[in-house]
Design a protein around this motif. Structure first.
Motif, PDB file in Angstrom:
ATOM      1  N   ARG A 133       0.823  -1.211   0.000  1.00  0.00           N
ATOM      2  CA  ARG A 133       0.000   0.000   0.000  1.00  0.00           C
ATOM      3  C   ARG A 133       0.858   1.262   0.000  1.00  0.00           C
ATOM      4  N   GLU A 136       1.637   3.147  -3.531  1.00  0.00           N
ATOM      5  CA  GLU A 136       0.687   3.935  -4.308  1.00  0.00           C
ATOM      6  C   GLU A 136       1.350   5.250  -4.739  1.00  0.00           C
ATOM      7  N   GLU A 141       3.438   1.072  -8.697  1.00  0.00           N
ATOM      8  CA  GLU A 141       2.032   1.040  -8.308  1.00  0.00           C
ATOM      9  C   GLU A 141       1.279  -0.103  -8.989  1.00  0.00           C
ATOM     10  N   ARG A 145      -0.447  -3.279  -7.067  1.00  0.00           N
ATOM     11  CA  ARG A 145      -1.872  -3.579  -7.108  1.00  0.00           C
ATOM     12  C   ARG A 145      -2.132  -5.020  -7.516  1.00  0.00           C
ATOM     13  N   ASP A 163     -12.564  -3.803  -5.039  1.00  0.00           N
ATOM     14  CA  ASP A 163     -12.118  -2.401  -4.983  1.00  0.00           C
ATOM     15  C   ASP A 163     -10.820  -2.210  -5.765  1.00  0.00           C
ATOM     16  N   ILE A 164      -9.890  -3.144  -5.612  1.00  0.00           N
ATOM     17  CA  ILE A 164      -8.603  -3.045  -6.307  1.00  0.00           C
ATOM     18  C   ILE A 164      -8.805  -3.107  -7.825  1.00  0.00           C
ATOM     19  N   GLN A 166     -11.404  -2.329  -9.546  1.00  0.00           N
ATOM     20  CA  GLN A 166     -12.042  -1.103 -10.032  1.00  0.00           C
ATOM     21  C   GLN A 166     -11.012   0.007 -10.211  1.00  0.00           C
ATOM     22  N   ARG A 167     -10.087   0.114  -9.259  1.00  0.00           N
ATOM     23  CA  ARG A 167      -9.032   1.118  -9.386  1.00  0.00           C
ATOM     24  C   ARG A 167      -8.101   0.793 -10.543  1.00  0.00           C
ATOM     25  N   GLY A 170      -9.894   1.612 -13.723  1.00  0.00           N
ATOM     26  CA  GLY A 170      -9.945   3.060 -13.883  1.00  0.00           C
ATOM     27  C   GLY A 170      -8.612   3.650 -14.316  1.00  0.00           C
ATOM     28  N   ALA A 171      -7.517   2.979 -13.940  1.00  0.00           N
ATOM     29  CA  ALA A 171      -6.176   3.451 -14.313  1.00  0.00           C
ATOM     30  C   ALA A 171      -5.741   2.923 -15.669  1.00  0.00           C
TER      31      ALA A 171
END
Length: 385
Positions: A133, A136, A141, A145, A163-164, A166-167, A170-171
C-alpha cells in the motif's frame, strides 16, 4: 625590518611538493579502496553466474563492507537472500536501506518494493499488504496492485479484491469486468449459504449486468432460482445464457432438464438442447438430451439411440460405453467384465482440465485450484479437447 622574499621563493616549491605528495597518497588510498570493492563485486558476480550462491553472498557481503554506501550492492544482496529463501536476512537488508537518510527517492521506492516482495514470499500477508500500500503513486504502483489483488483472492476478501480491480480498470490496467463478476458471485454464494437468498439474488443480477458475456453469473442465478422454487425463472435465465454464451450451456444442462420437467416445459427445453447439440455436440448436452427424452417418451431404448448419433459425429469412448451399458451382447457372460473395463477407462476422459496448468478435476471450476487462474477450465470434457 624588511621582509626577505627569498624565503617565499623557497617556501612555494616546498608547499607545492608537499601538496602533490599528499594528493598522491589520497589517490593511492582511493584507488586501493575502489580496487577492493569492484574485485569483491565481480567475484560475487562470477559465483552467481556459476550458480554458487553461498560464495556469491559472501563476496557481496565483503563488497558491502568495503563500500557500505553503495545501494546496488545492497539490492543485489537482498535479492540473493530472497531467492535462497532467507527472507529474514532479505528483510534486514532492505529495511537497512529504508532507514538511510541519504537514500534517493527512486532507491527508496525500489527498496520499499523489494521489502514488499520479501514479506510476500515469506507468506507474511498482513505485512506485505502494508508494504504494498505504501507503493501507491510510485512507478511500482501497477505491480503492487496486482500483488495486492493476489493477496485478497488468496484470503478470499472479495470486497477488497473488487475495490482493487475497479481502481486498476480506472487506471487503464485492463478490463476486469469478468473478474469483478466472479467476486460478486463468490459473495452471493456466501450469502446463499447463510440463507440470505434475496440478497444473493441481487448480487448475481449485478454480476450478470457487470459482465453480460460471462457464463457464471447466469448459471449461479439459475441454481439459486431453482433453490427458491422458481422453475420458470430458471428456464428464462438459461435461455438467456444460451444466447449470450452458448458454449457454456452444457455446464447448466442438468439444471435445465430438472427445471423443464418441474415446470412442464420439457418440449421447449428439449428443442433448445437439440438445437445447441447440433451446433456444438458435447457430452454434457448429449447426456441432457438423452435424460430428457427418456423422461418424456418413456422409452430408454429410443433415447439411447442418441449415443449412436453422437458416435456418427464424434469418435467417443464415453458415448460408446454409455450405449453399451444399455445393450445386451450375444455372449452375456462377458458383458459385465467388458462394461467394467470400459467404465474404468472412460473415467479420466470425463474430467475437466485446466488450460493453464493441466490440473484435472471431476467438476468444473471457475477458478483453478492448482494455479488460481480464472476461467481456465473449458466447458468440455477431457475427451473432447
Amino acid at each position: 625590518m624588511e621582509f626577505d622574499f627569498t624565503w617565499l621563493l623557497l617556501g612555494l616549491p616546498l608547499a607545492f611538493g608537499l601538496g602533490w605528495l599528499a594528493s598522491r597518497l589520497d589517490l593511492r588510498q582511493l584507488r586501493e579502496e575502489n580496487r577492493r570493492a569492484p574485485k569483491a563485486y565481480f567475484k560475487g558476480l562470477n559465483y552467481l553466474l556459476n550458480e554458487q550462491q553461498d560464495q556469491a553472498i559472501d563476496a557481496f557481503i565483503e563488497a558491502v563492507q568495503n563500500d557500505p554506501d553503495t545501494t546496488e550492492l545492497h539490492f543485489a544482496l537482498g535479492n540473493l537472500f530472497r531467492r535462497r529463501g532467507e527472507y529474514n536476512r532479505a528483510v534486514r537488508v532492505h529495511e537497512h536501506l529504508l532507514s538511510r537518510g541519504d537514500l534517493s527517492r527512486a532507491d527508496r521506492e525500489r527498496a520499499q518494493h523489494a521489502l514488499a516482495l520479501d514479506f510476500l514470499k515469506a507468506g507474511l500477508l498482513d505485512r506485505a499488504e502494508d508494504a504494498l500500500r505504501r507503493l501507491e503513486g510510485t512507478p511500482f504502483e501497477a505491480q503492487a496492485r496486482m500483488a495486492l489483488l493476489a493477496i485478497y483472492e488468496r484470503s478470499r476478501d472479495w470486497q477488497q479484491a473488487s475495490d482493487i480491480t475497479q481502481r486498476m480498470q480506472g487506471a487503464g490496467q485492463g478490463d476486469f469486468s469478468t473478474r469483478q463478476a466472479h467476486y460478486l458471485c463468490e459473495q452471493a454464494l456466501a450469502l446463499s449459504a447463510r440463507g440470505e437468498l434475496p440478497a444473493a439474488q441481487t448480487l448475481l443480477l449485478q454480476a450478470a449486468s457487470t459482465a453480460p458475456q460471462a457464463a457464471r453469473p447466469r448459471i449461479e442465478l439459475a441454481r439459486l432460482q431453482q433453490r427458491m422454487g422458481q422453475a420458470d425463472a430458471v428456464l428464462s435465465t438459461l435461455q438467456t445464457l444460451a444466447q449470450t454464451t452458448p458454449a457454456a450451456l452444457g455446464l447448466a444442462a442438468p439444471l435445465l432438464v430438472e427445471a423443464a420437467l418441474a415446470s412442464g416445459q420439457a418440449e421447449q427445453a428439449g428443442a433448445l438442447l437439440r438445437q445447441h447439440y447440433e451446433d456444438m455436440p458435447t457430452l454434457d448436452l448429449l447426456e441432457a438430451v438423452v435424460t430428457l427424452e427418456a423422461a418424456t417418451q418413456g422409452s430408454a431404448t429410443a433415447a439411447r439411440a442418441w449415443y449412436m448419433r453422437h458416435l456418427d459425429k464424434e469418435p467417443s469412448l464415453v458415448a460408446a460405453s454409455k450405449w453399451l451399458a444399455g445393450e445386451t451382447l450375444s455372449q452375456e457372460q462377458f458383458h459385465p467384465q467388458i462394461q467394467r473395463a470400459l467404465e474404468q477407462a472412460t473415467k479420466p476422459l470425463t474430467r475437466y482440465r485446466c488450460a493453464a496448468c493441466g490440473f484435472e478435476a471431476r467438476q468444473h471450476f471457475w477458478q483453478c485450484p492448482g494455479c488460481q487462474s480464472w476461467d481456465s477450465y473449458p466447458a468440455r470434457r477431457v475427451e473432447e479437447l
